[in-house]
Design a protein around this motif. Structure first.
Motif, PDB file in Angstrom:
ATOM      1  N   VAL A 194      -6.023  -7.165 -13.102  1.00  0.00           N
ATOM      2  CA  VAL A 194      -5.551  -7.505 -11.759  1.00  0.00           C
ATOM      3  C   VAL A 194      -6.658  -7.183 -10.765  1.00  0.00           C
ATOM      4  O   VAL A 194      -7.032  -6.017 -10.606  1.00  0.00           O
ATOM      5  CB  VAL A 194      -4.268  -6.718 -11.399  1.00  0.00           C
ATOM      6  CG1 VAL A 194      -3.786  -7.108 -10.006  1.00  0.00           C
ATOM      7  CG2 VAL A 194      -3.177  -6.975 -12.428  1.00  0.00           C
ATOM      8  N   PHE A 195      -7.215  -8.214 -10.143  1.00  0.00           N
ATOM      9  CA  PHE A 195      -8.247  -8.054  -9.117  1.00  0.00           C
ATOM     10  C   PHE A 195      -7.590  -8.242  -7.754  1.00  0.00           C
ATOM     11  O   PHE A 195      -7.091  -9.316  -7.431  1.00  0.00           O
ATOM     12  CB  PHE A 195      -9.368  -9.079  -9.301  1.00  0.00           C
ATOM     13  CG  PHE A 195     -10.172  -8.893 -10.561  1.00  0.00           C
ATOM     14  CD1 PHE A 195     -10.231  -7.680 -11.206  1.00  0.00           C
ATOM     15  CD2 PHE A 195     -10.893  -9.953 -11.108  1.00  0.00           C
ATOM     16  CE1 PHE A 195     -10.972  -7.503 -12.367  1.00  0.00           C
ATOM     17  CE2 PHE A 195     -11.645  -9.804 -12.262  1.00  0.00           C
ATOM     18  CZ  PHE A 195     -11.683  -8.569 -12.896  1.00  0.00           C
ATOM     19  N   MET A 196      -7.584  -7.180  -6.966  1.00  0.00           N
ATOM     20  CA  MET A 196      -6.962  -7.222  -5.638  1.00  0.00           C
ATOM     21  C   MET A 196      -8.056  -7.260  -4.575  1.00  0.00           C
ATOM     22  O   MET A 196      -9.122  -6.664  -4.743  1.00  0.00           O
ATOM     23  CB  MET A 196      -6.055  -6.007  -5.438  1.00  0.00           C
ATOM     24  CG  MET A 196      -5.027  -5.828  -6.549  1.00  0.00           C
ATOM     25  SD  MET A 196      -4.082  -4.301  -6.437  1.00  0.00           S
ATOM     26  CE  MET A 196      -2.823  -4.755  -5.298  1.00  0.00           C
ATOM     27  N   VAL A 230       2.607  -0.885  -7.453  1.00  0.00           N
ATOM     28  CA  VAL A 230       1.152  -0.716  -7.334  1.00  0.00           C
ATOM     29  C   VAL A 230       0.779  -0.983  -5.887  1.00  0.00           C
ATOM     30  O   VAL A 230       0.929  -2.100  -5.392  1.00  0.00           O
ATOM     31  CB  VAL A 230       0.396  -1.674  -8.274  1.00  0.00           C
ATOM     32  CG1 VAL A 230      -1.105  -1.430  -8.170  1.00  0.00           C
ATOM     33  CG2 VAL A 230       0.875  -1.501  -9.710  1.00  0.00           C
ATOM     34  N   LEU A 231       0.307   0.062  -5.200  1.00  0.00           N
ATOM     35  CA  LEU A 231      -0.063  -0.047  -3.793  1.00  0.00           C
ATOM     36  C   LEU A 231      -1.576  -0.033  -3.663  1.00  0.00           C
ATOM     37  O   LEU A 231      -2.192   1.042  -3.669  1.00  0.00           O
ATOM     38  CB  LEU A 231       0.554   1.111  -2.997  1.00  0.00           C
ATOM     39  CG  LEU A 231       2.084   1.174  -2.932  1.00  0.00           C
ATOM     40  CD1 LEU A 231       2.536   2.481  -2.298  1.00  0.00           C
ATOM     41  CD2 LEU A 231       2.632  -0.004  -2.150  1.00  0.00           C
ATOM     42  N   GLY A 232      -2.187  -1.214  -3.592  1.00  0.00           N
ATOM     43  CA  GLY A 232      -3.635  -1.286  -3.399  1.00  0.00           C
ATOM     44  C   GLY A 232      -3.974  -0.869  -1.979  1.00  0.00           C
ATOM     45  O   GLY A 232      -3.524  -1.495  -1.018  1.00  0.00           O
ATOM     46  N   ASP A 233      -4.748   0.198  -1.824  1.00  0.00           N
ATOM     47  CA  ASP A 233      -5.052   0.754  -0.505  1.00  0.00           C
ATOM     48  C   ASP A 233      -6.484   1.256  -0.527  1.00  0.00           C
ATOM     49  O   ASP A 233      -6.969   1.723  -1.559  1.00  0.00           O
ATOM     50  CB  ASP A 233      -4.068   1.898  -0.204  1.00  0.00           C
ATOM     51  CG  ASP A 233      -3.991   2.258   1.265  1.00  0.00           C
ATOM     52  OD1 ASP A 233      -5.013   2.700   1.818  1.00  0.00           O
ATOM     53  OD2 ASP A 233      -2.909   2.102   1.861  1.00  0.00           O
ATOM     54  N   LYS A 234      -7.157   1.193   0.616  1.00  0.00           N
ATOM     55  CA  LYS A 234      -8.547   1.671   0.646  1.00  0.00           C
ATOM     56  C   LYS A 234      -8.636   3.194   0.680  1.00  0.00           C
ATOM     57  O   LYS A 234      -9.729   3.762   0.639  1.00  0.00           O
ATOM     58  CB  LYS A 234      -9.283   1.080   1.844  1.00  0.00           C
ATOM     59  CG  LYS A 234      -8.776   1.520   3.205  1.00  0.00           C
ATOM     60  CD  LYS A 234      -9.563   0.846   4.312  1.00  0.00           C
ATOM     61  CE  LYS A 234      -9.048   1.268   5.695  1.00  0.00           C
ATOM     62  NZ  LYS A 234      -9.757   0.554   6.779  1.00  0.00           N
ATOM     63  N   SER A 235      -7.467   3.865   0.734  1.00  0.00           N
ATOM     64  CA  SER A 235      -7.460   5.325   0.741  1.00  0.00           C
ATOM     65  C   SER A 235      -7.739   5.870  -0.661  1.00  0.00           C
ATOM     66  O   SER A 235      -7.930   5.122  -1.616  1.00  0.00           O
ATOM     67  CB  SER A 235      -6.117   5.845   1.264  1.00  0.00           C
ATOM     68  OG  SER A 235      -5.065   5.394   0.449  1.00  0.00           O
ATOM     69  N   PHE A 282      -6.323 -12.977 -16.129  1.00  0.00           N
ATOM     70  CA  PHE A 282      -6.922 -12.460 -14.901  1.00  0.00           C
ATOM     71  C   PHE A 282      -6.101 -12.930 -13.712  1.00  0.00           C
ATOM     72  O   PHE A 282      -5.877 -14.132 -13.538  1.00  0.00           O
ATOM     73  CB  PHE A 282      -8.370 -12.920 -14.789  1.00  0.00           C
ATOM     74  CG  PHE A 282      -9.271 -12.346 -15.845  1.00  0.00           C
ATOM     75  CD1 PHE A 282      -9.992 -11.193 -15.605  1.00  0.00           C
ATOM     76  CD2 PHE A 282      -9.365 -12.944 -17.101  1.00  0.00           C
ATOM     77  CE1 PHE A 282     -10.811 -10.647 -16.590  1.00  0.00           C
ATOM     78  CE2 PHE A 282     -10.171 -12.404 -18.092  1.00  0.00           C
ATOM     79  CZ  PHE A 282     -10.901 -11.254 -17.832  1.00  0.00           C
ATOM     80  N   MET A 283      -5.650 -11.961 -12.921  1.00  0.00           N
ATOM     81  CA  MET A 283      -4.823 -12.273 -11.752  1.00  0.00           C
ATOM     82  C   MET A 283      -5.545 -11.818 -10.482  1.00  0.00           C
ATOM     83  O   MET A 283      -6.093 -10.719 -10.433  1.00  0.00           O
ATOM     84  CB  MET A 283      -3.459 -11.585 -11.862  1.00  0.00           C
ATOM     85  CG  MET A 283      -2.514 -11.943 -10.735  1.00  0.00           C
ATOM     86  SD  MET A 283      -0.802 -11.464 -11.078  1.00  0.00           S
ATOM     87  CE  MET A 283      -0.882  -9.705 -10.801  1.00  0.00           C
ATOM     88  N   VAL A 322      -5.365  -3.499 -16.362  1.00  0.00           N
ATOM     89  CA  VAL A 322      -6.467  -2.865 -15.632  1.00  0.00           C
ATOM     90  C   VAL A 322      -6.423  -3.389 -14.201  1.00  0.00           C
ATOM     91  O   VAL A 322      -6.493  -4.598 -13.974  1.00  0.00           O
ATOM     92  CB  VAL A 322      -7.829  -3.169 -16.276  1.00  0.00           C
ATOM     93  CG1 VAL A 322      -8.958  -2.554 -15.458  1.00  0.00           C
ATOM     94  CG2 VAL A 322      -7.862  -2.632 -17.703  1.00  0.00           C
ATOM     95  N   ILE A 323      -6.267  -2.471 -13.239  1.00  0.00           N
ATOM     96  CA  ILE A 323      -6.097  -2.866 -11.835  1.00  0.00           C
ATOM     97  C   ILE A 323      -7.265  -2.351 -11.014  1.00  0.00           C
ATOM     98  O   ILE A 323      -7.570  -1.152 -11.035  1.00  0.00           O
ATOM     99  CB  ILE A 323      -4.764  -2.332 -11.276  1.00  0.00           C
ATOM    100  CG1 ILE A 323      -3.583  -2.872 -12.098  1.00  0.00           C
ATOM    101  CG2 ILE A 323      -4.588  -2.726  -9.829  1.00  0.00           C
ATOM    102  CD1 ILE A 323      -2.879  -1.855 -12.917  1.00  0.00           C
ATOM    103  N   LEU A 324      -7.912  -3.269 -10.295  1.00  0.00           N
ATOM    104  CA  LEU A 324      -9.025  -2.916  -9.426  1.00  0.00           C
ATOM    105  C   LEU A 324      -8.771  -3.511  -8.039  1.00  0.00           C
ATOM    106  O   LEU A 324      -8.344  -4.658  -7.904  1.00  0.00           O
ATOM    107  CB  LEU A 324     -10.355  -3.459  -9.960  1.00  0.00           C
ATOM    108  CG  LEU A 324     -10.744  -3.102 -11.392  1.00  0.00           C
ATOM    109  CD1 LEU A 324     -10.333  -4.208 -12.354  1.00  0.00           C
ATOM    110  CD2 LEU A 324     -12.261  -2.875 -11.498  1.00  0.00           C
ATOM    111  N   SER A 325      -9.038  -2.738  -7.006  1.00  0.00           N
ATOM    112  CA  SER A 325      -8.837  -3.184  -5.624  1.00  0.00           C
ATOM    113  C   SER A 325     -10.175  -3.175  -4.895  1.00  0.00           C
ATOM    114  O   SER A 325     -11.040  -2.343  -5.177  1.00  0.00           O
ATOM    115  CB  SER A 325      -7.849  -2.253  -4.926  1.00  0.00           C
ATOM    116  OG  SER A 325      -7.585  -2.680  -3.618  1.00  0.00           O
ATOM    117  N   ASP A 326     -10.329  -4.081  -3.930  1.00  0.00           N
ATOM    118  CA  ASP A 326     -11.589  -4.249  -3.192  1.00  0.00           C
ATOM    119  C   ASP A 326     -12.718  -4.689  -4.123  1.00  0.00           C
ATOM    120  O   ASP A 326     -13.648  -3.935  -4.417  1.00  0.00           O
ATOM    121  CB  ASP A 326     -11.989  -2.960  -2.456  1.00  0.00           C
ATOM    122  CG  ASP A 326     -11.226  -2.770  -1.154  1.00  0.00           C
ATOM    123  OD1 ASP A 326     -10.622  -3.749  -0.677  1.00  0.00           O
ATOM    124  OD2 ASP A 326     -11.229  -1.651  -0.615  1.00  0.00           O
TER     125      ASP A 326
END
Length: 535
Positions: free
Chosen positions: A328-330, A491-496, A371-372, A294-298
């Motif tokens: 994965v918490f980015m 995996v490209l974490g981006d605010k878009s 948790f990363m 599970v990947i979350l950004s911001d």
């Protein structure tokens, strides 16, 4: 599919001097079906075992029937099962989380290509964070040679066996830029786009540089910016300027083809594996259908609204029958940039502690998930240059009291899941690439900006091919951003906007901005299935 595998079996056995009877061929086919995607390694292992047994028993017959093949297959499968049981007994595969290996960017081995010997060699010795001037020149040289050796293996750009006129549709041999002097007619060249003078763009390779005119150029998919490496067709004008007619990125190469040319070098950093280990991991991976990332950004820890949404997500996965293997918490982990004007580090430290309490309150997730945490471009750190160090220990100490096995990774970082290679990168890359673009990309294949971004980084084999004045990179550690050989997933974490796109077999996705849009991604590495999710 079975006919293809049959041909492969017959070819490999014929090379080793064996002739197969029908019943032996059927037996081998059922054996290879157990190792989908790793048939080559399985057959090599079987052949090695057959040859060693023949030598021990003094058997010289080149015609194989069912009996010796069955004995060899049974011995291999029994050995594989014994190793699996031993792995489980020793706790090595007691849970799926133990199959996850995180590789820090600063520990990735560095390789350089020698164009004379036509092979890679590993850099030995330490790498200084503050490199000298030669390190900056080496950065561009290494990028160029990495793609150049790949292009030379492409049939379209290889030298023809017989002298023919180079046509737009036929073979397009790459000419050194130095050779353009005094030449007439169209030539194909490869080089780095550079701005050696204000407003004047040049194409550089290892031999020379030439000013280029892109006004009439037909471009392909992707963002063409300064510092990108391109293959261009054009002709020299009387004024010494190279008029570009067609311009595009170096062609991609299949992952398997790249691996065969690397002589067992470990570019990813996860360690080299024997054939037996690769087969065993492939078998274990096939059984891991329930594994999920599970990947979350911001994840803004200073925002009550964002933390409330995160608790809802954790509650949902806590109630699932099988909990995710990895969260994965980015970053960014704060709603305000942690720059020199930021004076609330003690408050941020306590907010990380509250995040740890929240995770710790979900007992099943705490026990069975990992948790990363990956820092974002505006998080606290020694500099904004890439690659970035993990989050400072001062901020994360309180969180670690509640989640002792939390992983604090660099940005970018790499994860090895059995045989899968996954790259995580948190950067607002799309906005910067569009701003740095020299000319609009072609819309013939797609008009989706995210697809253009994916095409750019995969063809460049680099996560951030931006000019160094736009995004600084630590010169001696530029290799940490290379994408060669192509990984399975990026995996490209981006605010878009949240997006997913599979390009030439590479799964790429952006989980979106969780604090802004409530979006995240559930990813199953075994099947490379991307589930775009939102609250």
């Amino acid at each position: 599919m079975s006919s293809t595998v049959r041909k492969l079996i017959q070819k490999k056995f014929k090379i080793r001097g064996y002739t197969l009877k029908i019943d032996a061929l059927d037996q081998i086919l059922s054996f290879t079906n157990r190792f989908l995607g790793a048939e080559d390694e399985a057959l090599d292992l079987l052949l090695d075992h057959l040859q060693s047994q023949s030598q021990k028993l003094g058997v010289r017959s080149s015609i194989l029937d069912k009996e010796p093949v069955s004995r060899a297959i049974t011995a291999l499968l029994e050995a594989d099962d014994a190793v699996d049981e031993d792995f489980i007994a020793n706790g090595a595969v007691s849970s799926s989380t133990s199959a996850i290996r995180v590789i820090d960017a600063f520990l990735i081995p560095k390789f350089r290509y020698d164009p004379i010997k036509k092979q890679f060699h590993e850099h030995t010795g330490g790498l200084h964070i503050h490199g000298d001037a030669s390190a900056k020149a080496a950065l561009y040289k290494d990028r160029f040679l990495l793609l150049y050796q790949r292009v030379l293996r492409d049939s379209h750009f290889s030298k023809p066996a017989f002298h023919t006129e180079m046509s737009h549709y036929g073979s397009c041999e790459i000419a050194p830029i130095q050779s353009l002097v005094g030449q007439m007619g169209r030539r194909w060249v490869m080089g780095v786009i550079s701005q050696l003078e204000d407003g004047h763009f040049y194409l550089e390779d290892l031999t020379a540089s030439v000013e280029i005119d892109l006004s009439k150029a037909k471009v392909t998919t992707g963002f063409l910016s300064e510092n990108t490496i391109v293959v261009a067709e054009g002709e020299m004008l009387v004024n010494g300027i190279y008029q570009v007619i067609t311009c595009g990125f170096p062609p991609l190469e299949e992952r398997d083809k790249s691996l065969k040319s690397l002589a067992q070098h470990d570019f990813f950093g996860g360690g080299t594996l024997t054939k037996e280990e690769t087969l065993r991991l492939a078998e274990l991976e096939k059984r891991s259908l329930n594994d999920m990332f599970v990947i979350l950004s911001d994840i803004w820890v200073d925002s009550e609204e964002a933390m409330g949404k995160l608790e809802t997500v954790l509650d949902g996965f806590e109630s699932q029958e099988v909990v995710p293997s990895l969260f994965v918490f980015m970053g960014n982990f704060c709603s305000h940039p942690c720059n020199l004007s930021f004076h609330s580090f003690s408050s941020l430290r306590s907010q990380f502690g509250k995040l740890g309490q929240m995770i710790g309150a979900h007992q099943r997730l705490k026990e069975h998930s990992r948790f990363m945490f990956i820092p974002g471009p505006e998080d606290a750190g020694p500099s904004t240059a890439l690659p970035r160090c993990p989050l400072p220990k001062y901020l994360t100490e309180e969180l670690q009291k509640h989640i002792p096995n939390a992983i604090f990774a660099s940005n970018p970082c790499r994860v090895k899941f059995y045989t899968q290679e996954i790259v995580f990168f948190r950067h607002d890359l799309l906005y910067r690439m569009r701003r740095s673009c020299l000319m609009p990309p072609s819309t013939e294949e797609t008009d989706d900006p995210f697809e253009h971004l994916v095409a750019t980084i995969t063809h460049q084999s680099h996560l951030c091919p931006l000019p160094l004045i736009v995004q600084p990179i630590i010169w001696n550690y530029d290799h940490c951003l290379h994408l060669y050989p192509s990984p399975h997933t990026i995996v490209l974490g981006d605010k878009s906007e949240q997006k997913a796109f599979k390009y030439t077999g590479i799964t790429c996705f952006n989980p979106g901005s969780f604090s802004n849009d409530s979006t995240f991604v559930a990813y199953r590495p075994c099947t490379q299935e991307v589930e775009l999710s939102a609250l």
